[in-house]
Design an enzyme around this catalytic site. Structure first.
Site, short mmCIF file in Angstrom:
data_model
loop_
_atom_site.label_atom_id
_atom_site.label_comp_id
_atom_site.label_asym_id
_atom_site.label_seq_id
_atom_site.Cartn_x
_atom_site.Cartn_y
_atom_site.Cartn_z
N SER A 1 64.15 72.87 46.92
CA SER A 1 62.72 73.20 46.95
C SER A 1 62.47 74.56 47.59
O SER A 1 63.29 75.08 48.35
CB SER A 1 61.96 72.12 47.73
OG SER A 1 62.33 70.83 47.29
N1 SAH Z 1 65.27 67.71 49.02
C1 SAH Z 1 66.13 68.40 48.08
C2 SAH Z 1 65.45 68.77 46.78
C3 SAH Z 1 64.89 67.57 46.07
S1 SAH Z 1 64.84 67.69 44.32
C4 SAH Z 1 66.80 69.60 48.71
O1 SAH Z 1 66.57 69.89 49.89
O2 SAH Z 1 67.61 70.23 48.04
C5 SAH Z 1 64.53 65.98 43.98
C6 SAH Z 1 65.75 65.09 44.08
O3 SAH Z 1 65.30 63.75 43.89
C7 SAH Z 1 66.77 65.35 42.99
O4 SAH Z 1 68.02 65.62 43.57
C8 SAH Z 1 66.79 64.06 42.17
O5 SAH Z 1 68.06 63.72 41.65
C9 SAH Z 1 66.31 63.05 43.18
N2 SAH Z 1 65.72 61.84 42.61
C10 SAH Z 1 64.97 61.72 41.47
N3 SAH Z 1 64.60 60.44 41.29
C11 SAH Z 1 65.11 59.72 42.33
C12 SAH Z 1 65.05 58.34 42.71
N4 SAH Z 1 64.39 57.42 41.98
N5 SAH Z 1 65.67 57.97 43.85
C13 SAH Z 1 66.33 58.86 44.63
N6 SAH Z 1 66.42 60.18 44.31
C14 SAH Z 1 65.81 60.61 43.18
#
Ligand code: SAH
Length: 203
Positions: A56
């Site tokens: 992000s």
């Molecule tokens: N916090 C992260 C960026 C998040 S991007 C950082 O610091 O890099 C959103 C993330 O949520 C992705 O890696 C995606 O794979 C995950 N995601 C999507 N749906 C999800 C779910 N149902 N449960 C857990 N993780 C999920």
């Protein structure tokens, strides 16, 4: 860490919480992005991390951390580990962090990076964010880094401790940072700036 310090200075125009800015200064974001993008690691932009996901934008991460109002004693749930950067910052600002990710490859890579950096109060688990982590609940803070749509996942709201805060990008089309604050018997909801996150997937 000069570049991280410069990033923290840049964010100081938007973010007031000094503990958050200090954490930004101390966590090397370049370790959480793919090697070809390392020279851009301290730009205030989201970057691709593989698997169609992104790390992000720093200002959004910092604002979410600020909205969680952490003091250092909290047990935290982080949903959507991704690169692990957000979790590493949470680890600096709270006592204990459980970070969950649905993609096993991303979770393993994040766990390796966090271990190399000695973030030993952060635990990476493969789990579905819609269900949270009931076996470790309740949490004093819950950070949701993927967009659930118009409704916040009910299971996560249930896993909030009395006095706990949950921050998530919420909304049907346009997403806004939203904070729930549990002050029993009330649960207040506040809506902040517009953001754009990848969807919280249905497993
Ligand atoms: N916090 C992260 C960026 C998040 S991007 C950082 O610091 O890099 C959103 C993330 O949520 C992705 O890696 C995606 O794979 C995950 N995601 C999507 N749906 C999800 C779910 N149902 N449960 C857990 N993780 C999920």
């Amino acid at each position: 860490m000069d570049r991280a310090r410069a990033l923290a200075r840049e964010l100081a125009s938007t973010v007031r919480d000094q503990r958050v800015l200090q954490a930004i200064e101390l966590v090397p974001r370049e370790r959480f992005v793919p090697p070809p993008l390392r020279r851009r690691a301290y730009e205030n932009v989201a970057l691709p991390i593989g698997g169609g996901q992104t790390i992000s934008q720093p200002v959004v991460v910092a604002r979410m951390l600020e909205l969680l109002a952490l003091h250092g004693t909290e047990r935290v749930l982080d949903v959507g580990t991704g690169s692990g950067y957000h979790a590493a910052l949470l680890g600096r600002l709270a006592a204990e962090v459980w970070t969950i990710e649905i993609d096993p490859a991303l979770s393993a890579a994040a766990a390796a990076t966090l271990a190399q950096l000695g973030a030993d109060n952060v635990t990476c688990l493969v789990a579905d964010g819609w269900h949270g982590l009931p076996e470790r609940a309740p949490f004093h803070a819950i950070n949701v880094a993927a967009a659930p749509g118009p409704e916040l996942p009910e299971a996560l709201v249930r896993q909030l401790a009395a006095g706990g805060r949950l921050v998530a990008p919420s909304g049907a089309d346009a997403q806004h940072l939203t904070r729930l604050w549990s002050r029993p018997p009330e649960l207040s909801e506040e809506v902040f700036e517009r953001v754009r996150f990848v969807p919280l997937r249905q497993p």
